[in-house]
Structure formats: structure tokens, C-alpha cells
Design a protein around this motif. Structure first.
Motif, PDB file in Angstrom:
ATOM      1  N   LEU A   1      46.078  40.069  30.724  1.00 29.45           N
ATOM      2  CA  LEU A   1      46.078  40.404  32.153  1.00 29.45           C
ATOM      3  C   LEU A   1      44.699  40.078  32.707  1.00 29.45           C
ATOM      4  O   LEU A   1      43.700  40.684  32.303  1.00 29.45           O
ATOM      5  CB  LEU A   1      46.376  41.892  32.356  1.00 29.45           C
TER       6      LEU A   1
ATOM      7  N   ALA B   1      49.125  37.248  34.723  1.00 28.55           N
ATOM      8  CA  ALA B   1      49.050  36.915  33.312  1.00 28.55           C
ATOM      9  C   ALA B   1      48.278  35.630  33.071  1.00 28.55           C
ATOM     10  O   ALA B   1      48.322  34.693  33.882  1.00 28.55           O
ATOM     11  CB  ALA B   1      50.454  36.791  32.737  1.00 28.55           C
TER      12      ALA B   1
ATOM     13  N   ARG C   1      49.847  43.603  40.958  1.00 27.77           N
ATOM     14  CA  ARG C   1      49.738  43.222  39.542  1.00 27.77           C
ATOM     15  C   ARG C   1      51.048  42.599  39.079  1.00 27.77           C
ATOM     16  O   ARG C   1      52.121  43.148  39.292  1.00 27.77           O
ATOM     17  CB  ARG C   1      49.426  44.477  38.695  1.00 27.77           C
TER      18      ARG C   1
ATOM     19  N   TYR D   1      48.942  48.407  30.176  1.00 27.57           N
ATOM     20  CA  TYR D   1      47.958  47.924  31.140  1.00 27.57           C
ATOM     21  C   TYR D   1      47.419  48.967  32.120  1.00 27.57           C
ATOM     22  O   TYR D   1      46.387  48.741  32.752  1.00 27.57           O
ATOM     23  CB  TYR D   1      48.570  46.774  31.955  1.00 27.57           C
TER      24      TYR D   1
END
Length: 276
Positions: free
Chosen positions: A266, A156, A125, A42
């Protein structure tokens, strides 16, 4: 003092388990490696979005739930920001690799007295999805953004919907979400509504995007989910949805050329604080 579960004075998770305590304890061998596998999947996506939002030289940044510090270091080394305050409840992984411009801060963002200052970028995050009082925390993080600065939040999105075909992989992924919900309070059901929540927090120029990394044999994201399931076996099997044999089969499937499934994505959302 006893506080109800929804009392704003209660540190998040006080009524039950917490991330890093009930599951994913940082002192267990390999937990930093598991976090870094997710980062490999990510980080480039996250950094590209931050740079597109103008993050760069002269910016002072707050990285919330910084983990091993991969995003913090990318901000310093590739975006050229001036300083990153990297906050986590356990800064073991951050202090293990000192970096010029990176200031580890061991703190609980759910505490009422958490007030590290104002920053041109506030980033978190895979943090709020694990916290039961996320609506209050969105507003709290927005209050830490300096005028003209930007709040960037990512969590998520679950693509194993009830309408999806029933597979071993899908059963195990659903058991993971339910098990983490039961043990930690993890909840991703609200994540697709991030843009609306950021607007409610008073932010402008709100936007969002989603990355769904491919599940390929031996890929970082496939190894991340396999390791995550290994470490979350107890809450997953406690749901009654799966047993150890089912989890083992799903792990083998992730490393198989026959794997054809969607990883959780994500969702990254952002908004700008109005200038003074």
C-alpha cells in the motif's frame, strides 16, 4: 447519449465493468468479510499516518470509497474527529453499523455533480486504482480539501515485476492485475508516481510511504488475497495466464509455511492545501 471512453462526462466504468458490479459485488455473501480482512492488514498503518498529519479533534473528514467504514470509525473513535462523511456507491455496509458522527453518503465520485463540500481531510484508499479517469479525480478530490487541509490517497503497488522469478504465486498475482484491468479498468502502474501527481494538483508538503504486510499462514492479508482470487476467478482465467488449478495451488501456497513472497504494498501519499 453515447460518450467516448475518455469523455469527462462519462461516469467511470460506463464503457465496461465497474468495481462492485462486474467483480466484488457487495450483495454476495462474505464480501464485507473480505474487505475487513484487508482492513485488518492496513488500518493501523493508515490511522498512524493520518494522526501524524495532525488529524484529530475538530476535523471534518471525507472518507471516499469507505467500504465497511473501518477507517471512518477509527477516525471518530481513536483520532477523535468531529465528523466523517463516508461516501460509497453502495452504503449497505456503512448503514448496517450506525456510528455517532459517521454520515453515510451514497454517491458516485466520478459524476460531474459530485460536490459534497469542503473538508479538512479527504481520504481515499484502494479507490482510484480501479477508476479509469483517475487523473481528473485526483484534481477533483484536491478541490474538496479546505485551505490548510490535507489530501491522503493510497493505492496498491505491484511487486511481482517481470524481472521476478516465475512462481505459481507470481503468475496468479499477475493474472489478477491483468484480469481486473480487462474487466474493471484497474491499473496500478501509475501509483508510484503519486507524489508528482499531488504536486501537479497544487498541493504542498507532499510525501509518501509504503507498507508491505508479511504473507504469513492464516494472516489477514493472506486470507484477503485468497478470497480476492476466489471472487475474481472468472476475469483471471479469462486472461489465459492461469487456470483454476493454478489459482488453487497459489491459494494453498499462501497458507503454507513454505510461503516466501511479497504481498502487493500500500503506497500512501499526501499533500497539504495552501492556506488562504
Amino acid at each position: 447519449m453515447n460518450l467516448p471512453d475518455d469523455d469527462p462526462a462519462r461516469p467511470d466504468g460506463a464503457a465496461g465493468g465497474r468495481y462492485g458490479e462486474a467483480v466484488f459485488r457487495p450483495e454476495l455473501a462474505g464480501e464485507d468479510d473480505r474487505i475487513d480482512l484487508g482492513a485488518l492488514a492496513y488500518d493501523d498503518f493508515t490511522l498512524a499516518r493520518l494522526r501524524a498529519l495532525g488529524v484529530g479533534p475538530g476535523w471534518r473528514c471525507l472518507d471516499v470509497g469507505a467500504g465497511t467504514g473501518t477507517v471512518s470509525r477509527l477516525l471518530l473513535e481513536r483520532a477523535g474527529v468531529s465528523e466523517v462523511v463516508a461516501v460509497d456507491r453502495d452504503t449497505t455496509f456503512l448503514t448496517a453499523h450506525p456510528t455517532p458522527g459517521l454520515t453515510p453518503l451514497e454517491a458516485d465520485i466520478t459524476a460531474l455533480d459530485f460536490a459534497p463540500g469542503r473538508f479538512r481531510l479527504v481520504h481515499a484508499r484502494f479507490v482510484l486504482m480501479h477508476l479509469r479517469n483517475w487523473p481528473r479525480l485526483i484534481g477533483k478530490l484536491a478541490s474538496l480539501v479546505a485551505p490548510g487541509g490535507v489530501l491522503v490517497l493510497g493505492d496498491a503497488v505491484d511487486l511481482t515485476t517481470p524481472a521476478a522469478p516465475t512462481t505459481t504465486y507470481g503468475r496468479v498475482m499477475r493474472a489478477m492485475w491483468q484480469g481486473l484491468g480487462d474487466s474493471l479498468g484497474t491499473d496500478v502502474s501509475w501509483v508510484p508516481d503519486y507524489p508528482a501527481h499531488l504536486k501537479e494538483a497544487g498541493l504542498l508538503s507532499v510525501g509518501a510511504e509504503v507498507l508491505v504486510p508479511p504473507l504469513l499462514p492464516g494472516s489477514p492479508i493472506s486470507r484477503f488475497w485468497a478470497d480476492t482470487w476466489e471472487r475474481a476467478r472468472e476475469p483471471m482465467t479469462a486472461t489465459g495466464l492461469v487456470d483454476d488449478a493454478t489459482i488453487d495451488a497459489a491459494i494453498r501456497y499462501l497458507d503454507s509455511p513454505d510461503c516466501a513472497a511479497l504481498s502487493p504494498g500500500l503506497l500512501t501519499a499526501w499533500g497539504v492545501k495552501a492556506p488562504e
